[in-house]
Scaffold this motif. Sequence first.
Motif, short mmCIF file in Angstrom:
data_model
loop_
_atom_site.label_atom_id
_atom_site.label_comp_id
_atom_site.label_asym_id
_atom_site.label_seq_id
_atom_site.Cartn_x
_atom_site.Cartn_y
_atom_site.Cartn_z
N LEU A 1 8.54 -2.26 8.05
CA LEU A 1 7.98 -4.09 8.64
C LEU A 1 6.35 -3.64 8.73
N GLY A 2 6.24 -2.58 8.85
CA GLY A 2 4.83 -1.68 9.68
C GLY A 2 4.16 -1.53 7.74
N ILE A 3 5.25 -1.64 6.56
CA ILE A 3 5.06 -0.71 5.36
C ILE A 3 5.25 -2.34 4.62
N LEU A 4 6.04 -2.73 5.24
CA LEU A 4 5.97 -4.23 4.03
C LEU A 4 3.98 -5.39 4.07
N LEU A 5 4.74 -5.56 5.74
CA LEU A 5 3.29 -5.99 6.07
C LEU A 5 1.74 -5.71 5.22
N ALA A 6 2.05 -3.82 5.30
CA ALA A 6 0.30 -3.84 4.30
C ALA A 6 1.10 -3.85 2.76
N VAL A 7 1.83 -4.09 2.45
CA VAL A 7 1.95 -4.29 1.11
C VAL A 7 1.45 -5.42 1.01
N ALA A 8 1.90 -6.38 1.43
CA ALA A 8 1.46 -7.46 1.63
C ALA A 8 -0.09 -7.43 1.68
N GLY A 9 -0.15 -7.34 2.48
CA GLY A 9 -1.65 -7.25 2.52
C GLY A 9 -2.50 -6.96 1.74
N ILE A 10 -2.60 -5.85 1.04
CA ILE A 10 -2.89 -5.26 0.10
C ILE A 10 -2.56 -6.13 -1.12
N VAL B 1 -11.34 -16.02 2.96
CA VAL B 1 -10.34 -16.16 3.50
C VAL B 1 -9.34 -15.45 3.02
N VAL B 2 -8.90 -15.81 1.96
CA VAL B 2 -7.24 -15.03 1.81
C VAL B 2 -7.85 -12.99 1.79
N GLY B 3 -9.00 -12.70 1.19
CA GLY B 3 -9.13 -11.53 1.43
C GLY B 3 -8.84 -10.77 2.26
N ILE B 4 -9.80 -11.78 3.60
CA ILE B 4 -9.51 -11.07 4.97
C ILE B 4 -8.76 -11.52 5.12
N VAL B 5 -7.26 -12.54 5.27
CA VAL B 5 -6.12 -11.94 5.38
C VAL B 5 -5.45 -11.05 5.61
N GLY B 6 -6.29 -10.73 3.97
CA GLY B 6 -4.66 -9.41 3.39
C GLY B 6 -5.29 -8.56 4.28
N PHE B 7 -6.81 -8.87 4.31
CA PHE B 7 -7.44 -7.51 5.63
C PHE B 7 -6.73 -7.00 6.13
N ALA B 8 -6.61 -8.13 7.67
CA ALA B 8 -5.89 -8.14 8.63
C ALA B 8 -4.23 -8.09 7.82
N LEU B 9 -3.03 -8.41 7.39
CA LEU B 9 -2.25 -8.42 7.11
C LEU B 9 -2.11 -6.30 7.34
N MET B 10 -2.57 -6.25 6.05
CA MET B 10 -2.95 -4.75 5.79
C MET B 10 -3.02 -3.56 7.48
N PHE B 11 -3.70 -3.97 7.68
CA PHE B 11 -4.56 -3.41 9.46
C PHE B 11 -3.06 -3.55 10.05
N GLY B 12 -3.17 -5.06 10.55
CA GLY B 12 -1.62 -4.72 11.66
C GLY B 12 -0.48 -3.82 11.17
N GLY B 13 -0.32 -4.10 9.41
CA GLY B 13 1.71 -3.23 8.91
C GLY B 13 0.95 -2.03 9.74
N VAL B 14 -0.09 -1.68 9.42
CA VAL B 14 -0.77 -0.14 9.35
C VAL B 14 -0.06 0.25 11.06
N LEU B 15 -0.79 -0.55 12.06
CA LEU B 15 -0.39 0.01 13.10
C LEU B 15 0.48 -0.51 13.78
N ILE B 16 1.30 -1.32 13.31
CA ILE B 16 2.46 -0.97 13.73
C ILE B 16 3.46 -0.01 12.96
N ALA B 17 2.80 0.17 11.78
CA ALA B 17 4.04 1.38 11.16
C ALA B 17 4.06 2.38 11.94
N ILE B 18 2.80 2.63 12.75
CA ILE B 18 1.91 3.39 13.37
C ILE B 18 2.22 4.07 14.74
N THR B 19 2.21 3.23 15.28
CA THR B 19 2.36 2.22 16.83
C THR B 19 4.46 3.23 17.09
N PRO B 20 3.94 3.96 18.19
CA PRO B 20 5.36 5.15 18.65
C PRO B 20 5.88 3.57 20.02
#
Length: 127
Positions: free
Chosen positions: A44-53, A66-85
């Motif tokens: 899920l984190g990887i998919l969100l990060a790719v969608a954010g990019i 606005v679209v750029g900021i939303v994309g960055f937020a999606l990318m950042f959230g996806g990475v956090l979800i993927a690396i959180t134990p």
Amino acid sequence: MPLSEQEQRLLEEMERNLYRNDADFVHAVGGVRGRRPNYRSIVLGILLAVAGIAALIAGVALQNLVVGIVGFALMFGGVLIAITPSKRGPMSAAPGEPTTAKRTARSGGGFMDRMNDRWDRRQEGRE
């Protein structure tokens, strides 16, 4: 220059104490390891990060902040979800396999305890 008998005994005693203390330390700190990765959150984190990019690139291409900021937020959230134990407990045993606590109780101690016992028996045999 060889060590005297007293120095050798003192050195062997220090080694035994060091191995015992290290085994205790490994046992105390070892609880963090053994967690099973949560593959669902990684995917899920990887998919969100790719969608954010993709959204970030689209925001830059369209010159829409606005679209750029939303994309960055999606990318950042996806990475956090993927690396959180995961918050699940330690790895559970496979069906029919005893749990770690049962194995430890049955074998009379953990791996390091058994290794320390073997080391002590070897050292006592040399004296």
